[in-house]
Design an enzyme around this catalytic site. Structure first.
Site, PDB file in Angstrom:
ATOM      1  N   GLU A 153       0.885  -1.170   0.000  1.00  0.00           N
ATOM      2  CA  GLU A 153       0.000   0.000   0.000  1.00  0.00           C
ATOM      3  C   GLU A 153       0.918   1.214   0.000  1.00  0.00           C
ATOM      4  OE1 GLU A 153      -4.153   1.598   0.635  1.00  0.00           O
ATOM      5  OE2 GLU A 153      -3.340  -0.323   0.007  1.00  0.00           O
ATOM      6  N   CYS A 212      -2.858   8.345   3.686  1.00  0.00           N
ATOM      7  CA  CYS A 212      -2.866   7.928   2.286  1.00  0.00           C
ATOM      8  C   CYS A 212      -4.203   8.197   1.628  1.00  0.00           C
ATOM      9  CB  CYS A 212      -2.500   6.450   2.174  1.00  0.00           C
ATOM     10  SG  CYS A 212      -3.573   5.358   3.104  1.00  0.00           S
TER      11      CYS A 212
END
Length: 468
Positions: free
Chosen positions: A229, A263
């Site tokens: 990720e 994020c």
């Protein structure tokens, strides 16, 4: 054991010595995990779920100490409380999902009449988790918990920037003896992470694209799966028919929460010219009202920049925007308060595609706004990036909003809201482009990432027609 000094994000003082675990320490920990993993795998799913639920209970019992450590790590208050709560809720959700996902399958008839087939699953023995500094506990557990439930053992290496939480977390682990045998935590910097990669059977990494590419290459060299990720530059499209007040309020939160250090933060907005003035005015008013959580960590909205390396990146992006003619509608500077570095909540217009703040990941309380002539142009600009993590679309026509969302190169799209993947975890999503690699952290696949599927094919007792 060697150590490195860790910076206090609120004072700027290096006041914490973090032990540096070397390769021998990592290898020893992994060897112990391998010793105990088989028994954990052979434990019934019902018992594994029961043990993992004990972890949630102990996290709740030790919540005050954990929150205090996370505050020391990140300099924030509200988000640290929420972080622990989300981890506990997540454990409960995975435990509820597990039986339907991992339950044993009965043998069944194959397409060939005299063959029977049975699907089985085998967990990876040791899963490595290398987690980032923006949500130290949450982004460690989001990979570790489903892997544990699947029957794996875990070695966790959190970011060296935010490892103060490890002490109270280890205390929690020690209160669940069955789990402490299959869950080890090692601390250190890049060399420790490299040792983890070289010793495990599967690797989960959350961090920057640049580091993620190196991790992926190292895992490929060892022929082990990597679940990555990575970074994002999440766009929002405010369509011609959007409600500017709703869009402004949602994007104020989606871009500024956790000081933009997430994020799933919205980092650029493309707004249709017909509603641009109303939207930008409302957005600027909302952002300008936000305050720093200084000197009282329990007050205010915006915490400090957590990583000292990030401070220079943010300052460089802001200066680049100013030098190229951007208009700063509010904020626009990194200020020092009590030794900590804080980004003023910032809205920028009159931007150009070559500005660093428009094209590169920012990870700060900064939101550039671009006025476009059409929604289609907004889609083109939103997709003009190497990233593809998530996005947002605002339109009062739901069918139209879904159509716009379908054209965006991103793994998840919030509609008439922002950053919903922080709250909704039952849907599966994957990262597009350079924002990641591997299966979804959400939904059933979050557990399936950590098992290999195995087929048992049985002849019922006849001669196969293809035998010699």
């Amino acid at each position: 054991m060697k150590s490195i000094d860790i910076r206090n994000v609120r004072t700027g003082v290096y006041d914490y010595a973090l032990p540096l675990c070397d390769a021998n320490t990592v290898n020893s920990a992994v060897a112990q995990l391998r010793t105990h993993q088989k028994a954990w795998q052979n434990t019934s799913l019902e018992q594994r779920v029961k043990v993992v639920k004990q972890l949630a209970h102990k996290l709740n019992e030790n919540k005050t100490e954990l929150v205090s450590a996370l505050i020391a790590d990140t300099g924030r208050y509200k988000e640290s409380i929420l972080e622990v709560d989300v981890v506990i809720k997540g454990i409960e959700r995975w435990c509820e999902q597990a039986p339907a996902v991992l339950q044993s399958k009965e043998e069944k008839q194959a397409e060939v009449p005299f063959l029977k087939i049975k699907q089985t699953i085998i967990p990876y023995q040791v899963v490595g988790v290398i987690s980032p500094w923006n949500f130290p506990l949450l982004l460690s557990m989001v990979d570790a918990i489903p892997a544990l439930i699947a029957g794996c053992s875990i070695i966790l290496k959190p970011s060296e920037v935010t490892s103060k939480f490890v002490t109270p977390f280890q205390k929690v682990l020690d209160q669940v003896p069955e789990l402490s045998k299959v869950f080890s935590v090692v601390t250190g910097a890049g060399e420790t992470g490299q040792a983890v990669i070289e010793s495990v059977d599967s690797l989960c990494f959350t961090g920057s694209v640049a580091t993620g590419q190196k991790v992926a290459a190292a895992c490929a060299q060892r022929f082990i799966p990597a679940f990555l990720e990575l970074g994002g530059k999440d766009p929002a499209i405010v369509c011609h028919d959007a409600d500017p007040i709703i869009a402004a309020k949602a994007l104020c939160w989606g871009s500024m929460v956790n000081a933009g250090q997430s994020c799933m933060s919205l980092e650029r907005v493309y707004v249709h010219k017909d509603i641009a003035e109303a939207f930008i005015t409302e957005l600027t008013n909302n952002v300008a009202k936000l305050t720093h959580n200084y000197p009282d960590v329990t007050q205010g909205d915006i915490g400090p920049i957590i990583s000292d390396k990030q401070v220079q990146i943010v300052q460089t992006q802001l200066q680049d925007a100013k030098d190229k003619g951007a208009e700063i509608l509010c904020g626009g500077n990194v200020v020092e308060l009590g030794g900590g570095s804080y980004c003023q909540p910032t809205v920028i217009t009159n931007t150009s595609p070559d500005m660093l703040v428009v094209k590169d990941e920012t990870f700060a309380a900064i939101l550039p706004v671009v006025i476009v002539d059409s929604d289609q142009h907004a889609i083109e600009l939103a997709n003009d990036t190497v990233y593809g993590l998530s996005a947002a679309v605002f339109s009062q026509n739901i069918d139209y909003a879904h159509q716009v969302a379908s054209e965006l190169d991103a793994g998840a799209v919030s509609i008439n809201d922002a950053s919903l993947t922080a709250l909704v975890h039952e849907m599966e999503k994957q990262s597009f482009k350079l924002s990641g690699l591997g299966g979804s952290r959400m939904g059933k696949e979050s557990i399936f990432r950590f098992v290999r599927k195995k087929a048992h094919i049985r002849n019922v007792g006849v001669e196969s027609p293809w035998w010699f």
